[in-house]
Design a protein around this motif. Structure first.
Motif, short mmCIF file in Angstrom:
data_model
loop_
_atom_site.label_atom_id
_atom_site.label_comp_id
_atom_site.label_asym_id
_atom_site.label_seq_id
_atom_site.Cartn_x
_atom_site.Cartn_y
_atom_site.Cartn_z
N ARG A 96 0.92 -1.31 0.23
CA ARG A 96 0.01 -0.13 -0.03
C ARG A 96 0.78 1.25 0.04
NH1 ARG A 96 0.03 1.81 5.13
NH2 ARG A 96 0.92 0.21 6.77
N ARG A 97 1.91 1.18 -0.36
CA ARG A 97 3.07 2.31 -0.26
C ARG A 97 2.72 3.35 -1.17
NH1 ARG A 97 8.37 -0.27 -2.94
NH2 ARG A 97 9.53 1.72 -2.08
N THR A 98 3.04 4.49 -0.97
CA THR A 98 2.92 5.52 -2.12
C THR A 98 4.26 6.45 -2.14
OG1 THR A 98 2.31 7.06 -0.31
CG2 THR A 98 0.66 5.99 -1.19
N ILE A 99 4.36 7.23 -3.06
CA ILE A 99 5.86 7.95 -2.92
C ILE A 99 5.91 8.90 -1.65
CG2 ILE A 99 6.83 9.92 -4.15
CD1 ILE A 99 6.06 8.71 -6.71
N LEU A 100 4.86 9.46 -1.19
CA LEU A 100 4.83 10.39 -0.11
C LEU A 100 4.99 9.38 1.02
CD1 LEU A 100 1.60 12.63 -0.57
CD2 LEU A 100 4.07 13.35 -0.74
N SER A 101 4.62 8.45 1.26
CA SER A 101 4.92 7.34 2.47
C SER A 101 6.49 6.91 2.36
CB SER A 101 3.99 6.26 2.36
OG SER A 101 4.13 5.44 1.48
N ASP A 102 6.88 6.80 1.16
CA ASP A 102 8.22 6.66 1.19
C ASP A 102 9.20 7.65 1.54
OD1 ASP A 102 7.74 3.98 0.15
OD2 ASP A 102 8.30 4.22 -1.83
N ALA A 103 8.74 8.82 1.12
CA ALA A 103 9.62 10.27 1.49
C ALA A 103 9.53 10.24 3.05
CB ALA A 103 8.86 11.42 0.85
N ALA A 104 8.43 10.04 3.67
CA ALA A 104 8.08 10.06 5.05
C ALA A 104 9.26 9.14 5.86
CB ALA A 104 6.97 10.10 5.45
N LEU A 105 9.23 7.81 4.97
CA LEU A 105 10.05 6.85 5.69
C LEU A 105 11.83 7.37 5.66
CD1 LEU A 105 8.80 3.61 4.60
CD2 LEU A 105 8.99 4.20 6.97
N ILE A 106 12.04 8.00 4.52
CA ILE A 106 13.46 8.39 4.31
C ILE A 106 13.66 9.42 5.08
CG2 ILE A 106 14.95 9.55 2.79
CD1 ILE A 106 13.29 8.32 0.49
N ILE A 107 12.80 10.41 5.37
CA ILE A 107 12.96 11.76 6.42
C ILE A 107 13.15 11.00 7.86
CG2 ILE A 107 11.98 13.56 7.36
CD1 ILE A 107 10.67 14.21 4.45
N ARG A 108 12.24 10.31 8.14
CA ARG A 108 12.25 9.80 9.49
C ARG A 108 13.60 8.95 9.88
NH1 ARG A 108 8.22 5.19 12.09
NH2 ARG A 108 9.04 4.96 14.22
N GLY A 109 13.93 8.03 8.72
CA GLY A 109 15.30 7.43 8.81
C GLY A 109 16.40 8.20 9.09
N VAL A 110 16.58 9.29 8.34
CA VAL A 110 17.64 10.15 8.24
C VAL A 110 17.64 11.02 9.55
CG1 VAL A 110 18.41 12.43 7.52
CG2 VAL A 110 17.77 10.67 5.89
N PHE A 111 16.43 11.37 10.22
CA PHE A 111 16.71 12.02 11.68
C PHE A 111 16.96 10.88 12.49
CE2 PHE A 111 14.44 15.60 9.38
CZ PHE A 111 14.78 16.43 10.19
N ILE A 112 16.49 9.78 12.47
CA ILE A 112 16.86 8.91 13.45
C ILE A 112 18.45 8.55 13.55
CG2 ILE A 112 16.74 6.40 13.85
CD1 ILE A 112 13.96 6.66 13.36
N VAL A 113 18.98 8.38 12.43
CA VAL A 113 20.62 8.20 12.25
C VAL A 113 21.26 9.54 12.65
CG1 VAL A 113 22.41 8.06 10.60
CG2 VAL A 113 20.31 6.65 10.14
N LEU A 114 20.69 10.81 12.33
CA LEU A 114 21.39 11.97 12.74
C LEU A 114 21.37 12.00 14.27
CD1 LEU A 114 20.48 14.43 10.18
CD2 LEU A 114 22.33 13.46 10.43
N GLY A 115 20.13 11.51 14.68
CA GLY A 115 19.87 11.72 16.42
C GLY A 115 20.64 10.73 17.12
N THR A 116 20.75 9.67 16.43
CA THR A 116 21.70 8.62 17.08
C THR A 116 23.21 8.79 17.23
OG1 THR A 116 20.09 6.71 16.66
CG2 THR A 116 22.28 6.22 16.86
N THR A 117 23.46 9.30 15.93
CA THR A 117 25.09 9.73 15.92
C THR A 117 25.23 11.01 16.81
OG1 THR A 117 24.80 9.12 13.46
CG2 THR A 117 26.84 10.57 14.39
#
Length: 224
Positions: free
Chosen positions: A196-217
């Protein structure tokens, strides 16, 4: 090369179209990422060379979309002399990891070379994580449907299991635990999302993933 050529069962699966829009985004983002992050990647490569010598990259066949195999690239986390036939999992406090490797594993920066896999088309920005041949047998009982989708750097399972190395009970054999518990859990999450993915939901996952990595680091660098 196709997984059907290997004595690991029939993994052929008809792929769901990745779409021209997603592919265009993958190419643009991978190019920008490789350019912007090249100084950081050179710094990581230098640190690995100083600490343990060559090779800097870890290259391994992984199972991609449709059961096809491809060569996936990561920064090396283990000592160069480690047995390549050892445990196919990275555990918390793994004795095979170097000092630099521990930071890379914690920050997920060992995955940066996979931007090249994205650019080549082996992987996407968003998709299931590609499994090694050691876990090819897990793609059965309906879980082979995960192979319909191009593997990726980001995804719901990657985010939820970002600390996977700490999930293994001490009294259970790690490979068996992964095959019987972790793999099915991740596969169910992937199958629930990608249908059920969409391009917008994919973009949200990328943003969330990047922020998690930055926050973890950032948390690691400040001692949090």
């Amino acid at each position: 090369m196709n997984a059907l050529d290997m004595p690991i069962g029939r993994l052929a699966m008809r792929c769901v179209s990745h779409g021209r829009g997603r592919r265009a985004i993958d190419i643009i983002a991978a190019c920008l990422g490789l350019i912007v992050l090249s100084p950081l990647m050179l710094l990581i490569a230098a640190a690995l060379l100083i600490e343990g010598g060559r090779p800097v990259l870890f290259v391994q066949p992984r199972i991609g979309a449709g059961g096809h195999l491809f060569r996936m690239y990561k920064f090396r986390k283990f000592y160069p002399q480690c047995d390549t036939g050892g445990l196919a999992l990275t555990l918390a406090n793994d004795a095979r990891m170097t000092t630099v490797g521990r930071f890379l594993a914690f920050s997920k920066m060992d995955e940066l070379p996979q931007l090249w896999n994205v650019l080549k088309g082996d992987m996407a920005l968003v998709g299931p994580r590609p499994e090694s041949l050691s876990f090819a047998e897990c793609f059965r009982d309906g879980y082979e449907a995960v192979l319909q989708y191009k593997p990726g750097l980001f995804g719901p399972a990657q985010i939820m299991f970002r600390h996977e190395a700490h999930f293994y009970p001490r009294d259970v054999e790690p490979t068996a635990f992964y095959k019987e518990v972790l793999f099915p859990a991740k596969a169910k999450i992937d199958l629930s999302y990608y249908g059920r993915r969409t391009i917008l939901s994919d973009a949200a996952l990328i943003i969330r993933g990047v922020f998690i990595v930055l926050g973890t680091t950032a948390g690691r660098s400040t001692g949090a």
